[in-house]
Enzyme design. Structure first.
Site, PDB file in Angstrom:
ATOM      1  N   ARG A   1      33.111 -38.007  32.006  1.00 24.34           N
ATOM      2  CA  ARG A   1      33.884 -37.036  31.060  1.00 24.34           C
ATOM      3  C   ARG A   1      35.093 -37.667  30.249  1.00 24.34           C
ATOM      4  O   ARG A   1      35.476 -37.349  29.103  1.00 24.34           O
ATOM      5  CB  ARG A   1      33.980 -35.928  31.213  1.00 24.34           C
ATOM      6  CG  ARG A   1      32.553 -35.065  31.268  1.00 24.34           C
ATOM      7  CD  ARG A   1      32.611 -33.787  32.186  1.00 24.34           C
ATOM      8  NE  ARG A   1      32.977 -34.035  33.659  1.00 24.34           N
ATOM      9  CZ  ARG A   1      33.162 -33.125  34.494  1.00 24.34           C
ATOM     10  NH1 ARG A   1      33.062 -31.834  34.378  1.00 24.34           N
ATOM     11  NH2 ARG A   1      33.550 -33.527  35.867  1.00 24.34           N
TER      12      ARG A   1
ATOM     13  N   ARG B   1      33.111 -42.702  39.631  1.00 24.34           N
ATOM     14  CA  ARG B   1      32.779 -41.860  38.319  1.00 24.34           C
ATOM     15  C   ARG B   1      33.241 -42.646  36.925  1.00 24.34           C
ATOM     16  O   ARG B   1      33.521 -42.063  36.043  1.00 24.34           O
ATOM     17  CB  ARG B   1      33.640 -40.667  38.415  1.00 24.34           C
ATOM     18  CG  ARG B   1      32.923 -39.577  39.310  1.00 24.34           C
ATOM     19  CD  ARG B   1      31.886 -38.616  38.993  1.00 24.34           C
ATOM     20  NE  ARG B   1      31.269 -37.907  39.887  1.00 24.34           N
ATOM     21  CZ  ARG B   1      31.569 -36.658  40.440  1.00 24.34           C
ATOM     22  NH1 ARG B   1      32.348 -36.021  39.521  1.00 24.34           N
ATOM     23  NH2 ARG B   1      30.793 -36.235  41.041  1.00 24.34           N
TER      24      ARG B   1
ATOM     25  N   ARG C   1      25.845 -37.591  26.443  1.00 30.04           N
ATOM     26  CA  ARG C   1      25.366 -36.367  27.327  1.00 30.04           C
ATOM     27  C   ARG C   1      25.116 -35.238  26.205  1.00 30.04           C
ATOM     28  O   ARG C   1      24.134 -34.310  26.736  1.00 30.04           O
ATOM     29  CB  ARG C   1      26.694 -35.727  27.991  1.00 30.04           C
ATOM     30  CG  ARG C   1      26.364 -34.775  29.048  1.00 30.04           C
ATOM     31  CD  ARG C   1      27.625 -34.221  29.681  1.00 30.04           C
ATOM     32  NE  ARG C   1      27.728 -32.791  29.328  1.00 30.04           N
ATOM     33  CZ  ARG C   1      28.456 -32.070  30.306  1.00 30.04           C
ATOM     34  NH1 ARG C   1      28.869 -32.338  31.292  1.00 30.04           N
ATOM     35  NH2 ARG C   1      28.743 -30.873  29.410  1.00 30.04           N
TER      36      ARG C   1
HETATM   37  O1  CP3 Z   1      30.309 -42.771  40.179  1.00 33.52           O
HETATM   38  C1  CP3 Z   1      29.450 -42.710  39.162  1.00 33.52           C
HETATM   39  O2  CP3 Z   1      29.949 -43.011  37.866  1.00 33.52           O
HETATM   40  C2  CP3 Z   1      28.069 -42.557  39.305  1.00 33.52           C
HETATM   41  C3  CP3 Z   1      27.422 -41.476  39.179  1.00 33.52           C
HETATM   42  C4  CP3 Z   1      27.766 -40.245  40.013  1.00 33.52           C
HETATM   43  C5  CP3 Z   1      28.213 -38.957  39.627  1.00 33.52           C
HETATM   44  N1  CP3 Z   1      28.237 -37.978  40.828  1.00 33.52           N
HETATM   45  C6  CP3 Z   1      28.025 -38.379  38.215  1.00 33.52           C
HETATM   46  C7  CP3 Z   1      28.318 -37.185  37.698  1.00 33.52           C
HETATM   47  C8  CP3 Z   1      27.882 -40.080  41.303  1.00 33.52           C
HETATM   48  C9  CP3 Z   1      27.931 -41.222  42.458  1.00 33.52           C
HETATM   49  C10 CP3 Z   1      28.220 -38.773  41.860  1.00 33.52           C
HETATM   50  C11 CP3 Z   1      28.428 -38.419  43.220  1.00 33.52           C
HETATM   51  C12 CP3 Z   1      28.759 -37.094  43.738  1.00 33.52           C
HETATM   52  N2  CP3 Z   1      28.227 -35.916  43.027  1.00 33.52           N
HETATM   53  C13 CP3 Z   1      29.275 -36.702  44.647  1.00 33.52           C
HETATM   54  C14 CP3 Z   1      30.019 -37.640  45.763  1.00 33.52           C
HETATM   55  C15 CP3 Z   1      31.132 -38.326  45.448  1.00 33.52           C
HETATM   56  C16 CP3 Z   1      32.181 -37.295  45.233  1.00 33.52           C
HETATM   57  O3  CP3 Z   1      32.731 -36.994  44.072  1.00 33.52           O
HETATM   58  O4  CP3 Z   1      32.994 -36.843  46.160  1.00 33.52           O
HETATM   59  C17 CP3 Z   1      29.513 -35.356  44.949  1.00 33.52           C
HETATM   60  C18 CP3 Z   1      30.075 -34.223  45.758  1.00 33.52           C
HETATM   61  C19 CP3 Z   1      28.573 -35.001  43.859  1.00 33.52           C
HETATM   62  C20 CP3 Z   1      28.110 -33.456  43.278  1.00 33.52           C
HETATM   63  C21 CP3 Z   1      28.698 -32.943  41.928  1.00 33.52           C
HETATM   64  N3  CP3 Z   1      28.073 -33.483  40.711  1.00 33.52           N
HETATM   65  C22 CP3 Z   1      29.741 -32.173  41.849  1.00 33.52           C
HETATM   66  C23 CP3 Z   1      30.364 -31.453  42.812  1.00 33.52           C
HETATM   67  C24 CP3 Z   1      29.898 -32.256  40.301  1.00 33.52           C
HETATM   68  C25 CP3 Z   1      30.644 -31.346  39.560  1.00 33.52           C
HETATM   69  C26 CP3 Z   1      32.033 -31.727  39.491  1.00 33.52           C
HETATM   70  C27 CP3 Z   1      32.516 -32.275  38.256  1.00 33.52           C
HETATM   71  O5  CP3 Z   1      32.962 -33.334  38.362  1.00 33.52           O
HETATM   72  O6  CP3 Z   1      32.243 -31.421  37.294  1.00 33.52           O
HETATM   73  C28 CP3 Z   1      28.904 -33.062  39.769  1.00 33.52           C
HETATM   74  C29 CP3 Z   1      28.806 -33.309  38.313  1.00 33.52           C
HETATM   75  C30 CP3 Z   1      28.841 -34.782  37.936  1.00 33.52           C
HETATM   76  N4  CP3 Z   1      28.202 -35.856  38.804  1.00 33.52           N
HETATM   77  C31 CP3 Z   1      29.316 -35.279  36.918  1.00 33.52           C
HETATM   78  C32 CP3 Z   1      29.157 -36.685  36.925  1.00 33.52           C
HETATM   79  C33 CP3 Z   1      29.550 -37.552  35.619  1.00 33.52           C
HETATM   80  C34 CP3 Z   1      29.909 -34.284  35.948  1.00 33.52           C
HETATM   81  C35 CP3 Z   1      28.816 -33.802  35.018  1.00 33.52           C
HETATM   82  C36 CP3 Z   1      29.192 -33.714  33.389  1.00 33.52           C
HETATM   83  O7  CP3 Z   1      28.831 -34.557  32.835  1.00 33.52           O
HETATM   84  O8  CP3 Z   1      29.606 -32.623  33.142  1.00 33.52           O
END
Ligand code: CP3
Length: 342
Positions: A27, A23, A36
């Site tokens: 944010r 990640r 974003r």
């Molecule tokens: O790592 C990176 O920077 C690459 C991009 C990436 C994102 N999600 C961007 C993201 C990667 C590799 C993921 C993987 C992902 N997504 C997983 C597996 C890894 C882990 O964290 O366990 C999972 C379970 C998801 C599903 C997901 N996406 C959830 C549960 C959420 C909401 C939780 C949160 O943090 O708000 C997301 C949203 C998400 N994916 C964000 C980002 C940067 C936040 C979105 C935003 O900008 O509001």
């Protein structure tokens, strides 16, 4: 081969381990929040190749990480199969659910995923032209079990209860969904590699809730199937597997699946990982993400502990899970300085 991440993945122990962070585009960075806002929302950002490439580059410019991870999400695959997907601010993802045969029958298969996912391949092609020559481009997908847990429940769940229930009550449907996701994941990662991803990572964030034979059947075997299919087509592309919270099941995971590297979370100690996991090859991890919030001497001490424990073999420094939005960007710099300067 001069890229440090590729060297670690080929089995080389290096005096300073290469570093990237789950990640890392997110944010906690003001520049991410600004881009974003320009995109409108998270999914529009994922599907806008110019802006997705821009946010992938932001942490590379700011910190000089050795790896850049494609900006996208694991839940784009269910969307590409025809599930509805949206994000509720402050809560997380929501999807249309798959709990009955009729829900499954509405999903598409095969080639149709690329219609939705082609902007992701375009993001990779843009990044190939923008990344510094020493930076490794990492593609990724969710593992079938983790993606299935979201598709079955329609959201994130603390214990993956709905997915375990479907597995118990309608095994045939559950297995059909796992197979569909396994095939889609192979196609998706293959296209990412063809577009220019140099490494791919398989995120099984909820592997820890699979126990005993379930772990073999729904974490290990799908990973093995995906990895062997990818290796048959792209033998030179290294693969990182992340069966998060697998505990003892991290042992032998690389050998059993053919993964070039196992990423570990911070529920296992780096010393334990050195003697039980790194004996089979490269390990990635595993500083607790909370240090990016709390900083200070604890961050420095724990960073050194991870580096020292894993110094004897191939290691890619990373967090045990993604960095959180409340992290302080200065703490990330402190972690990097500690890894690189001791
Ligand atoms: O790592 C990176 O920077 C690459 C991009 C990436 C994102 N999600 C961007 C993201 C990667 C590799 C993921 C993987 C992902 N997504 C997983 C597996 C890894 C882990 O964290 O366990 C999972 C379970 C998801 C599903 C997901 N996406 C959830 C549960 C959420 C909401 C939780 C949160 O943090 O708000 C997301 C949203 C998400 N994916 C964000 C980002 C940067 C936040 C979105 C935003 O900008 O509001």
């Amino acid at each position: 081969m001069s890229k440090t991440i590729l060297r670690a993945l080929a089995g080389e122990a290096q005096p300073v381990p290469p570093i990237w962070m789950m990640r890392q585009a997110g944010r906690y960075l003001p520049e991410y929040r600004a881009t974003r806002a320009k995109a409108g929302d998270f999914l529009s950002l994922c599907y806008n190749p110019e802006l997705a490439a821009e946010v992938t580059m932001q942490p590379i410019r700011r910190y000089g990480f050795d790896g850049a991870i494609l900006f996208a999400d694991i839940l784009l695959v269910p969307q590409a199969l025809g599930a509805d997907l949206w994000f509720v601010t402050g809560e997380g993802p929501r999807l249309s659910t798959v709990t009955a045969q009729a829900d499954f029958d509405r999903l598409g298969q095969g080639e149709m995923i690329h219609e939705t996912l082609s902007p992701i391949y375009e993001t990779i092609r843009i990044l190939k032209g923008e990344l510094p020559p020493e930076t490794t481009l990492i593609g990724f997908a969710g593992a079938p079990w983790t993606v299935a847990t979201y598709m079955i429940a329609g959201k994130g769940t603390p214990d993956q209860g709905p997915a375990h229930a479907l597995k118990a009550e309608n095994r045939a449907l559950f297995e059909a969904l796992m197979d569909r996701l396994t095939e889609a994941t192979i196609d998706y990662l293959s296209c990412q590699i063809e577009a220019g991803a140099e490494v791919v990572k398989l995120f099984d964030s909820w592997a820890g809730s699979l126990k005993g034979a379930d772990f073999d059947d729904f974490c290990l075997k799908p990973a093995q199937r995906i990895i062997s299919a990818l290796k048959a087509k792209h033998p030179d592309t290294p693969i990182i597997a992340f069966p998060r919270e697998a505990g003892d099941r991290y042992v032998g995971f690389a050998k059993a699946t053919g993964a070039d590297c196992v990423a570990i979370d911070n529920s296992v100690s780096p010393d334990w990982a050195a003697s039980h996991v790194q004996v089979d090859g490269c390990v990635q991890g595993n500083l607790a993400s909370k240090h990016m919030v709390t900083g200070g001497q604890d961050l420095v001490d724990e960073t050194r502990r991870v580096v020292d424990a894993l110094r004897g073999g191939p290691h890619i420094f990373n967090l045990g899970h993604g960095i959180t939005p409340d992290a302080d960007p200065d703490n990330v710099q402190l972690m990097i300085d500690t890894v690189r300067n001791g």
